[in-house]
Design a protein around this motif. Structure first.
Motif, mmCIF file in Angstrom:
data_model
loop_
_atom_site.group_PDB
_atom_site.id
_atom_site.type_symbol
_atom_site.label_atom_id
_atom_site.label_comp_id
_atom_site.label_asym_id
_atom_site.label_seq_id
_atom_site.Cartn_x
_atom_site.Cartn_y
_atom_site.Cartn_z
ATOM 1 N N ARG A 83 6.244 -11.924 -0.303
ATOM 2 C CA ARG A 83 6.115 -11.526 1.097
ATOM 3 C C ARG A 83 6.242 -10.013 1.228
ATOM 4 N N ILE A 84 7.200 -9.423 0.539
ATOM 5 C CA ILE A 84 7.387 -7.973 0.612
ATOM 6 C C ILE A 84 6.171 -7.260 0.036
ATOM 7 N N PHE A 85 5.648 -7.774 -1.084
ATOM 8 C CA PHE A 85 4.482 -7.147 -1.704
ATOM 9 C C PHE A 85 3.304 -7.152 -0.734
ATOM 10 N N HIS A 86 3.072 -8.273 -0.079
ATOM 11 C CA HIS A 86 1.927 -8.357 0.819
ATOM 12 C C HIS A 86 2.120 -7.492 2.060
ATOM 13 N N ALA A 87 3.369 -7.201 2.426
ATOM 14 C CA ALA A 87 3.605 -6.261 3.521
ATOM 15 C C ALA A 87 3.212 -4.849 3.106
ATOM 16 N N PHE A 88 3.401 -4.529 1.818
ATOM 17 C CA PHE A 88 2.955 -3.236 1.289
ATOM 18 C C PHE A 88 1.437 -3.192 1.146
ATOM 19 N N ASP A 89 0.851 -4.295 0.751
ATOM 20 C CA ASP A 89 -0.585 -4.363 0.458
ATOM 21 C C ASP A 89 -1.374 -4.471 1.769
ATOM 22 N N ARG A 90 -1.502 -3.353 2.467
ATOM 23 C CA ARG A 90 -2.071 -3.373 3.807
ATOM 24 C C ARG A 90 -3.542 -3.759 3.843
ATOM 25 N N ASP A 91 -4.296 -3.432 2.775
ATOM 26 C CA ASP A 91 -5.729 -3.750 2.800
ATOM 27 C C ASP A 91 -6.042 -5.094 2.152
ATOM 28 N N GLY A 92 -5.007 -5.807 1.686
ATOM 29 C CA GLY A 92 -5.208 -7.137 1.120
ATOM 30 C C GLY A 92 -5.990 -7.148 -0.176
ATOM 31 N N SER A 93 -5.918 -6.062 -0.924
ATOM 32 C CA SER A 93 -6.695 -5.963 -2.161
ATOM 33 C C SER A 93 -6.042 -6.676 -3.340
ATOM 34 N N GLY A 94 -4.770 -7.037 -3.196
ATOM 35 C CA GLY A 94 -4.047 -7.648 -4.317
ATOM 36 C C GLY A 94 -3.326 -6.640 -5.172
ATOM 37 N N THR A 95 -3.501 -5.370 -4.845
ATOM 38 C CA THR A 95 -2.785 -4.288 -5.527
ATOM 39 C C THR A 95 -2.280 -3.304 -4.475
ATOM 40 N N VAL A 96 -1.259 -2.542 -4.845
ATOM 41 C CA VAL A 96 -0.700 -1.529 -3.952
ATOM 42 C C VAL A 96 -0.889 -0.169 -4.609
ATOM 43 N N ASP A 97 -1.605 0.720 -3.935
ATOM 44 C CA ASP A 97 -1.761 2.065 -4.487
ATOM 45 C C ASP A 97 -0.605 2.938 -4.010
ATOM 46 N N PHE A 98 -0.570 4.177 -4.465
ATOM 47 C CA PHE A 98 0.569 5.038 -4.168
ATOM 48 C C PHE A 98 0.696 5.324 -2.678
ATOM 49 N N ARG A 99 -0.414 5.494 -2.013
ATOM 50 C CA ARG A 99 -0.379 5.757 -0.567
ATOM 51 C C ARG A 99 0.253 4.572 0.174
ATOM 52 N N GLU A 100 -0.185 3.362 -0.118
ATOM 53 C CA GLU A 100 0.374 2.176 0.528
ATOM 54 C C GLU A 100 1.860 2.061 0.228
ATOM 55 N N TYR A 101 2.211 2.312 -1.028
ATOM 56 C CA TYR A 101 3.600 2.174 -1.457
ATOM 57 C C TYR A 101 4.500 3.160 -0.710
ATOM 58 N N LEU A 102 4.085 4.425 -0.649
ATOM 59 C CA LEU A 102 4.974 5.432 -0.078
ATOM 60 C C LEU A 102 5.029 5.337 1.447
ATOM 61 N N THR A 103 3.939 4.972 2.092
ATOM 62 C CA THR A 103 4.005 4.803 3.543
ATOM 63 C C THR A 103 4.920 3.625 3.893
ATOM 64 N N GLY A 104 4.898 2.579 3.051
ATOM 65 C CA GLY A 104 5.802 1.464 3.258
ATOM 66 C C GLY A 104 7.254 1.862 3.057
ATOM 67 N N MET A 105 7.529 2.593 1.986
ATOM 68 C CA MET A 105 8.891 3.040 1.719
ATOM 69 C C MET A 105 9.373 4.000 2.799
ATOM 70 N N SER A 106 8.466 4.813 3.322
ATOM 71 C CA SER A 106 8.825 5.739 4.386
ATOM 72 C C SER A 106 9.271 4.979 5.627
#
Length: 233
Positions: A83-106
């Motif tokens: 669930r947490i991973f999919h909250a990071f994966d905003r575009d639903g690609s199945g992977t989280v890039d650095f931009r998605e990761y850091l905006t989520g952490m922010s």
């Protein structure tokens, strides 16, 4: 000799493009997140040390989460990690890039109440359709309680179904302004911002603690639901 020079020039060009790309990413994320430039650079180094190709996959994240939180049922931890991973994966690609990761952490670490609420909404929205149903809310709330209390038995957790149903009733009565049985992000964010205790699980946790007689103090990453200390600003 010519081939060696060509190869050398190619490496220099590749290195230059890599540095330029990193500089652009750092500058952009410094503008749009709540991190300083030096912090963005540190996050960048850590992320790419673990994900050299620039992409964090779900299995890698789930493995990290499960190993970090040592106690508790593995199946429950895996479910929450997804669930947490999919909250990071905003575009639903199945992977989280650095931009998605850091905006989520922010949002999680430095975000305003509204930013945190938007992130939490994405975690509750299990099917990603932009709405939260009663079933989705019930399932996530129960999963959070399970992870906070790893010593709880299945019977203990089953006893929580009715209290969680009552909590869901309270949430929808308070937040579902158009009475359509679903929460849109605007209803959720504004409703919880103005009623920060509406999603507080303290009563349910006290009940579970009394059942188990051993309320766990294990650290967890599931505090996203309790906004009782949030300001209204």
């Amino acid at each position: 000799m010519g081939a060696v020079k060509t190869k050398f020039r190619t490496r220099l060009a590749l290195r230059s493009r890599t540095h330029s790309r990193r500089r652009n990413i750092v500058e952009q994320l410094t503008r749009i997140t709540n991190f300083r430039e030096s912090e963005v650079k540190s996050w960048y180094r850590l992320f790419y040390a673990d994900c050299p190709d620039g992409l964090l996959t779900e299995p890698v994240f789930v493995n990290f989460y499960v190993n970090f939180f040592l106690s508790g049922d593995e199946g429950r931890k895996i479910a929450m990690a997804k669930r947490i991973f999919h909250a990071f994966d905003r575009d639903g690609s199945g992977t989280v890039d650095f931009r998605e990761y850091l905006t989520g952490m922010s949002a999680l670490l430095r975000g305003s109440v509204v930013e945190k609420l938007k992130w939490a909404f994405n975690m509750y929205d299990l099917d990603g359709n932009g709405e939260i149903s009663r079933v989705e809310l019930h399932n996530v709330l129960k999963l959070i309680l399970e992870l906070r209390n790893p010593e709880a038995t299945m019977d203990d957790l089953a006893a929580l179904d009715r209290p969680i149903d009552r909590l869901c009733d309270r949430v929808f009565e308070t937040l579902d302004k158009d009475r359509d049985g679903k929460l849109q992000i605007r209803e959720f964010v504004e409703g919880v911002r103005m009623n920060p205790r509406v999603l507080c699980l303290s009563d349910e946790e006290e009940m579970l603690a009394s059942l188990t007689q051993d309320h766990s103090q294990t650290p967890h990453a599931s505090n996203l639901v309790d906004f009782s200390q949030a300001s209204h600003s």
